[in-house]
Design an enzyme around this catalytic site. Structure first.
Site, mmCIF file in Angstrom:
data_model
loop_
_atom_site.group_PDB
_atom_site.id
_atom_site.type_symbol
_atom_site.label_atom_id
_atom_site.label_comp_id
_atom_site.label_asym_id
_atom_site.label_seq_id
_atom_site.Cartn_x
_atom_site.Cartn_y
_atom_site.Cartn_z
ATOM 1 N N ASP A 106 -12.448 32.247 -14.387
ATOM 2 C CA ASP A 106 -12.836 31.402 -15.521
ATOM 3 C C ASP A 106 -12.055 30.094 -15.547
ATOM 4 O O ASP A 106 -12.531 29.101 -16.098
ATOM 5 C CB ASP A 106 -12.578 32.145 -16.849
ATOM 6 C CG ASP A 106 -13.459 33.379 -16.998
ATOM 7 O OD1 ASP A 106 -14.286 33.635 -16.109
ATOM 8 O OD2 ASP A 106 -13.299 34.083 -18.013
ATOM 9 N N ASP A 192 -15.375 25.421 -18.310
ATOM 10 C CA ASP A 192 -14.708 26.580 -17.717
ATOM 11 C C ASP A 192 -15.117 26.622 -16.247
ATOM 12 O O ASP A 192 -16.278 26.333 -15.909
ATOM 13 C CB ASP A 192 -15.188 27.883 -18.374
ATOM 14 C CG ASP A 192 -14.527 28.161 -19.724
ATOM 15 O OD1 ASP A 192 -13.813 27.287 -20.245
ATOM 16 O OD2 ASP A 192 -14.750 29.271 -20.261
ATOM 17 N N HIS A 243 -20.681 31.055 -18.496
ATOM 18 C CA HIS A 243 -20.349 31.430 -17.118
ATOM 19 C C HIS A 243 -21.618 31.807 -16.343
ATOM 20 O O HIS A 243 -22.419 32.614 -16.798
ATOM 21 C CB HIS A 243 -19.300 32.540 -17.063
ATOM 22 C CG HIS A 243 -18.065 32.162 -17.841
ATOM 23 N ND1 HIS A 243 -17.130 33.072 -18.240
ATOM 24 C CD2 HIS A 243 -17.616 30.950 -18.286
ATOM 25 C CE1 HIS A 243 -16.156 32.442 -18.909
ATOM 26 N NE2 HIS A 243 -16.441 31.145 -18.954
ATOM 27 N N ASP A 245 -21.937 33.373 -13.457
ATOM 28 C CA ASP A 245 -21.914 34.444 -12.458
ATOM 29 C C ASP A 245 -22.467 35.792 -12.917
ATOM 30 O O ASP A 245 -22.269 36.820 -12.252
ATOM 31 C CB ASP A 245 -20.517 34.585 -11.824
ATOM 32 C CG ASP A 245 -19.397 34.685 -12.831
ATOM 33 O OD1 ASP A 245 -19.667 34.648 -14.033
ATOM 34 O OD2 ASP A 245 -18.234 34.794 -12.397
ATOM 35 N N ARG A 262 -33.090 35.535 -17.531
ATOM 36 C CA ARG A 262 -32.586 34.155 -17.643
ATOM 37 C C ARG A 262 -33.061 33.295 -16.480
ATOM 38 O O ARG A 262 -32.248 32.883 -15.625
ATOM 39 C CB ARG A 262 -31.050 34.160 -17.625
ATOM 40 C CG ARG A 262 -30.404 35.009 -18.689
ATOM 41 C CD ARG A 262 -28.899 35.074 -18.459
ATOM 42 N NE ARG A 262 -28.258 35.936 -19.425
ATOM 43 C CZ ARG A 262 -26.991 36.330 -19.338
ATOM 44 N NH1 ARG A 262 -26.232 35.920 -18.323
ATOM 45 N NH2 ARG A 262 -26.470 37.115 -20.257
ATOM 46 N N SER A 298 -19.257 40.530 -23.344
ATOM 47 C CA SER A 298 -20.182 40.113 -22.284
ATOM 48 C C SER A 298 -21.459 40.942 -22.366
ATOM 49 O O SER A 298 -21.520 41.944 -23.068
ATOM 50 C CB SER A 298 -19.546 40.304 -20.908
ATOM 51 O OG SER A 298 -18.331 39.613 -20.840
ATOM 52 N N SER A 299 -22.457 40.522 -21.590
ATOM 53 C CA SER A 299 -23.742 41.212 -21.622
ATOM 54 C C SER A 299 -23.789 42.323 -20.568
ATOM 55 O O SER A 299 -22.921 42.410 -19.694
ATOM 56 C CB SER A 299 -24.860 40.203 -21.354
ATOM 57 O OG SER A 299 -24.850 39.846 -19.988
ATOM 58 N N CYS A 351 -15.727 37.738 -11.752
ATOM 59 C CA CYS A 351 -14.874 37.093 -12.759
ATOM 60 C C CYS A 351 -13.393 37.416 -12.537
ATOM 61 O O CYS A 351 -12.527 36.570 -12.793
ATOM 62 C CB CYS A 351 -15.228 37.588 -14.151
ATOM 63 S SG CYS A 351 -16.902 37.252 -14.671
HETATM 64 N N1 ABU Z 1 -17.898 36.090 -18.234
HETATM 65 C C1 ABU Z 1 -19.208 36.374 -17.795
HETATM 66 C C2 ABU Z 1 -20.086 36.918 -18.912
HETATM 67 C C3 ABU Z 1 -21.501 36.464 -18.774
HETATM 68 C C4 ABU Z 1 -22.490 37.324 -19.521
HETATM 69 O O1 ABU Z 1 -22.130 37.986 -20.487
HETATM 70 O O2 ABU Z 1 -23.656 37.365 -19.158
#
Ligand code: ABU
Length: 375
Positions: A106, A192, A243, A245, A262, A298-299, A351
């Site tokens: 990050d 970031d 982010h 990634d 997405r 995070s997701s 990450c």
């Molecule tokens: N730090 C990455 C989190 C991205 C996401 O939650 O999709």
């Protein structure tokens, strides 16, 4: 090869920094972040240090990753201990505690033979470069070909944020999403490092809650005279982007793992299709958003936050079988590690690492862009 050398996300990895949960705290509520406990009820988000048990579990999995990488012949470095429980008071802001050193990606990015420290976008992460400074000095002292650039620190004062962002109703969020307006205003340079993705001469930068257009302009003006091309990218169905990634993950030349929820903006996809890149959607993750750990912000798409050890070997989270199957079908060798106890610190395998040295040099993977001037 210079001691710092990494031009993309996939060439054979030789040296890497793996994060550490030691000293980690809960991320505080601040204008750029409204952490929430997942699950039923409206429990207040905890503050201060994480429990010893949570830190121990995450550190075990981080050490497991470090051991797998070492087994592949990769030199592994770790951050210096840092006391994140200290509060901060600067001329622009105060914050009750800092965050953690789990996700070096990050903050730090290697762009060829140069290390770049991001501005960061949240107060609790203002000094997050510090656990890596000793390593940076080591690389910089060891080899005079190593460059080191520190991006301008923003004030992170209230005026840098749109405080009402978190209350926007869905309709407004949808409308503003297409204008790429988020919790950070455009008045200061903000980014970031994890909003960037490296493709040799070409660098993608996602406009997001953690990277604004001023940040992207700064990156363009800083990197394009050095021969890079910087491309802003957008994923308009992601209402809370932060982010790149878990959204757009290059695996090897010509192949990108994409997030089916997405899609990239149509106009931005063209650069890939015109240059024969294949975009392959990640399968549905095993964990749903509701199954994610309660303190994880995070997701579920942490599933696709994989780390490439080489153009044909990738490390995946141990329980993400559908993704592993996809990787096998694409011809990869797949290594697995358990990593779910790291999720509540904001990331998974990509990450939690920062590559210092990979084989290879700067290549042009987008020949159709080559007629464009670099600056
Ligand atoms: N730090 C990455 C989190 C991205 C996401 O939650 O999709």
């Amino acid at each position: 090869m210079p001691v710092v050398n990494s031009w993309n996300e996939w060439d054979t990895l030789r040296e890497v920094v793996v994060g550490s949960a030691t000293g980690a705290c809960f991320e505080p509520t601040e204008p750029g972040n409204r952490p929430q406990v997942r699950g039923p009820g409206d429990l207040p988000f905890p503050t201060g240090p994480k429990s010893d048990e949570a830190v121990h579990r995450a550190d075990e999995q981080l050490e497991g990753l470090a051991a797998v990488l070492a087994g592949q012949g990769v030199t592994v470095r770790r951050p210096e201990p840092y006391d994140f429980s200290r509060s901060l008071r600067t001329p622009g802001f105060e914050v009750e505690n800092q965050y953690c050193a789990v996700c070096p990606r990050d903050v730090m990015i290697t762009l060829g033979n140069e290390i770049l420290e991001a501005t960061m976008s949240r107060r609790a992460r203002y000094f997050e470069y510090e656990p890596y400074r000793k390593l940076v000095y080591g690389y910089w002292e060891a080899d005079q070909r190593v460059g080191w650039t520190v991006a301008p620190k923003p004030t992170m004062a209230d005026s840098m944020y749109r405080q009402d962002f978190w209350e926007w109703p869905l309709e407004e969020r949808h409308a503003r999403m297409h204008d790429s307006e988020f919790c950070v205003t455009q008045d200061e340079v903000v980014f970031d490092a994890a909003d960037m993705s490296r493709f040799g001469r070409d660098i993608l930068v996602q406009e997001s809650m953690t990277t604004n257009r001023a940040g992207i302009r700064w990156l363009k003006r800083t990197l394009e005279p050095k021969g890079f091309r910087v491309h802003p990218v957008h994923f308009p169905l992601d209402y809370f982007p932060s982010h790149i990634d878990c959204t757009f993950v290059p695996l090897r030349p010509g192949l990108i793992l994409t997030n089916p929820d997405r899609p990239i903006r149509d106009a931005e996809r063209r650069m890939f299709t015109e240059n024969d890149w294949k975009l392959v959607d990640a399968p549905e993750p095993v964990l749903t958003n509701d199954d994610m750990p309660p303190y994880c912000q995070s997701s579920k798409w942490l599933s696709m936050n994989v780390l490439s050890v080489s153009p044909d070997t990738v490390i995946c989270e141990e329980q993400e079988k559908p993704l592993q199957d996809l990787m096998y079908s694409l011809g990869f060798e797949v290594l697995t590690v358990p990593f779910r106890d790291v999720f509540e610190y904001g990331g998974s395998l990509h990450c939690a690492t920062w590559d210092i040295r990979r084989d290879g040099t700067r290549e042009d993977y987008f020949p159709s862009l080559s007629s464009r001037p670099a600056v």
